[in-house]
Design a protein around this motif. Structure first.
Motif, short mmCIF file in Angstrom:
data_model
loop_
_atom_site.label_atom_id
_atom_site.label_comp_id
_atom_site.label_asym_id
_atom_site.label_seq_id
_atom_site.Cartn_x
_atom_site.Cartn_y
_atom_site.Cartn_z
N THR A 178 101.28 131.97 7.80
CA THR A 178 102.88 132.05 8.03
C THR A 178 102.71 132.24 9.06
O THR A 178 103.47 133.06 9.88
CB THR A 178 103.37 132.29 7.08
N SER A 179 101.63 132.59 9.99
CA SER A 179 101.71 134.11 11.51
C SER A 179 102.72 133.03 12.54
O SER A 179 103.47 134.19 12.80
CB SER A 179 100.91 134.30 11.88
N ASN A 180 102.83 132.50 12.49
CA ASN A 180 103.67 131.46 13.68
C ASN A 180 104.41 130.94 13.09
O ASN A 180 104.95 130.29 13.79
CB ASN A 180 102.68 130.56 14.43
N PHE A 181 104.33 130.37 12.16
CA PHE A 181 105.02 129.51 10.82
C PHE A 181 107.02 130.16 12.00
O PHE A 181 107.97 129.04 11.53
CB PHE A 181 105.00 130.18 9.73
N CYS A 182 107.59 131.23 11.56
CA CYS A 182 109.02 131.88 12.44
C CYS A 182 108.80 130.86 13.55
O CYS A 182 110.08 130.49 13.87
CB CYS A 182 109.27 133.01 11.93
N ASN A 183 108.55 131.98 14.02
CA ASN A 183 108.09 130.97 15.87
C ASN A 183 108.20 129.44 15.51
O ASN A 183 108.85 128.69 16.91
CB ASN A 183 107.27 131.37 16.89
N ARG A 184 107.64 128.40 15.05
CA ARG A 184 107.82 127.38 15.54
C ARG A 184 109.17 126.93 14.42
O ARG A 184 109.73 125.88 15.03
CB ARG A 184 106.52 126.73 14.55
N MET A 185 109.61 127.72 13.23
CA MET A 185 110.90 127.10 13.21
C MET A 185 112.11 127.53 13.87
O MET A 185 112.88 126.61 14.17
CB MET A 185 111.05 127.43 11.85
N LEU A 186 111.76 128.49 14.46
CA LEU A 186 112.97 128.89 14.75
C LEU A 186 112.95 128.04 16.72
O LEU A 186 114.25 128.06 17.00
CB LEU A 186 112.72 130.40 15.32
N GLN A 187 112.40 127.04 17.53
CA GLN A 187 112.00 126.34 18.04
C GLN A 187 112.73 125.27 18.08
O GLN A 187 113.77 124.70 18.66
CB GLN A 187 110.71 126.01 18.90
N LEU A 188 112.57 124.83 16.81
CA LEU A 188 112.87 123.49 16.09
C LEU A 188 114.80 124.19 15.91
O LEU A 188 115.57 123.09 16.51
CB LEU A 188 112.50 123.06 14.56
N ILE A 189 115.36 124.78 15.27
CA ILE A 189 116.55 125.70 15.51
C ILE A 189 117.14 125.28 16.46
O ILE A 189 118.46 125.24 16.69
CB ILE A 189 116.89 126.51 14.94
N ASN A 190 116.46 125.82 17.55
CA ASN A 190 117.03 125.82 19.11
C ASN A 190 117.28 125.03 19.38
O ASN A 190 117.96 124.83 20.33
CB ASN A 190 116.31 126.96 19.75
N ARG A 191 116.48 123.93 19.26
CA ARG A 191 116.29 122.15 20.02
C ARG A 191 117.96 121.94 19.33
O ARG A 191 118.28 121.12 20.13
CB ARG A 191 115.21 122.20 19.91
N MET A 192 118.28 122.18 18.23
CA MET A 192 119.24 121.34 17.38
C MET A 192 119.74 122.16 18.26
O MET A 192 121.40 121.38 17.70
CB MET A 192 118.64 121.79 15.61
#
Length: 195
Positions: A178-192
């Motif tokens: 889960t080390s990069n999970f937060c950043n990956r999900m945050l990028q998706l939410i920011n795009r939305m």
């Protein structure tokens, strides 16, 4: 050695979560629980009247610790963007540290069709949606996110992140990176949310 009640209750609750996590709900018995923590079945029931009381106590802990932490983040003076990141990363850390606790609890409530548990878990679910909605509305009010995005839909999509994480944690026996999970999900939410 005799332990204070609060310590024993914590040991019992942790053992219940460990058993559900490793052996499945169907294998949760007071005999297994007693063996796991090294006390008699009778001693367990001196601390909790029923298995349901143990689960309800765990749910109360989630409400206090997890939702309390999320509320503190959502109502802080930080920017909406920073609060969104903190909320998401806090959620991921809490679920990872606690072995997907919310999915285990939802599974328990559904399996037993327990109205009281379902009601308590619905409060946790709705609290999370309300807190993410607050952050999104604050960001829209500040003009950093698109005002045409339906906030309720964003909140529901956001809720899919911890659910997906929980499923993967359970299916991988907690071995998910889960080390990069937060950043990956945050990028998706920011795009939305982007204007």
């Amino acid at each position: 050695m005799r332990q204070p009640t609060d310590i024993r209750q914590e040991q019992i609750k942790q053992a219940v979560l460990d058993i559900i996590y490793t052996d499945g709900l169907k294998n949760l018995s007071t005999r297994m629980l007693a063996k796991r923590i090294g006390m008699s079945e009778g001693a367990i029931f001196r601390h909790f009247s029923t298995k349901q009381d143990i689960i309800l106590s765990i749910i109360k802990d989630v409400q206090t610790d997890f939702i309390g932490g999320l509320r503190k983040i959502a109502t802080s003076n930080n920017s909406p963007q920073q609060r969104l990141e903190e909320l998401l990363c806090y959620t991921i850390k809490y679920l990872t540290d606690n072995k997907g606790i919310t999915l285990l609890l939802f599974s328990e409530a559904s399996h037993n069709n327990d109205t009281e548990m379902k009601k308590a878990l619905m409060q946790i679910f709705n609290s999370q949606k309300k807190l993410i909605s607050k952050i999104v509305l604050d960001g829209i009010a500040e003009g950093i996110w698109d005002e045409s995005i339906p906030v309720e839909n964003v909140a529901m999509l956001y809720m899919g992140i911890p659910v997906s994480l929980n499923v993967e944690l359970v299916l991988s026996n907690g071995q998910m990176d889960t080390s990069n999970f937060c950043n990956r999900m945050l990028q998706l939410i920011n795009r939305m949310l982007a204007k």
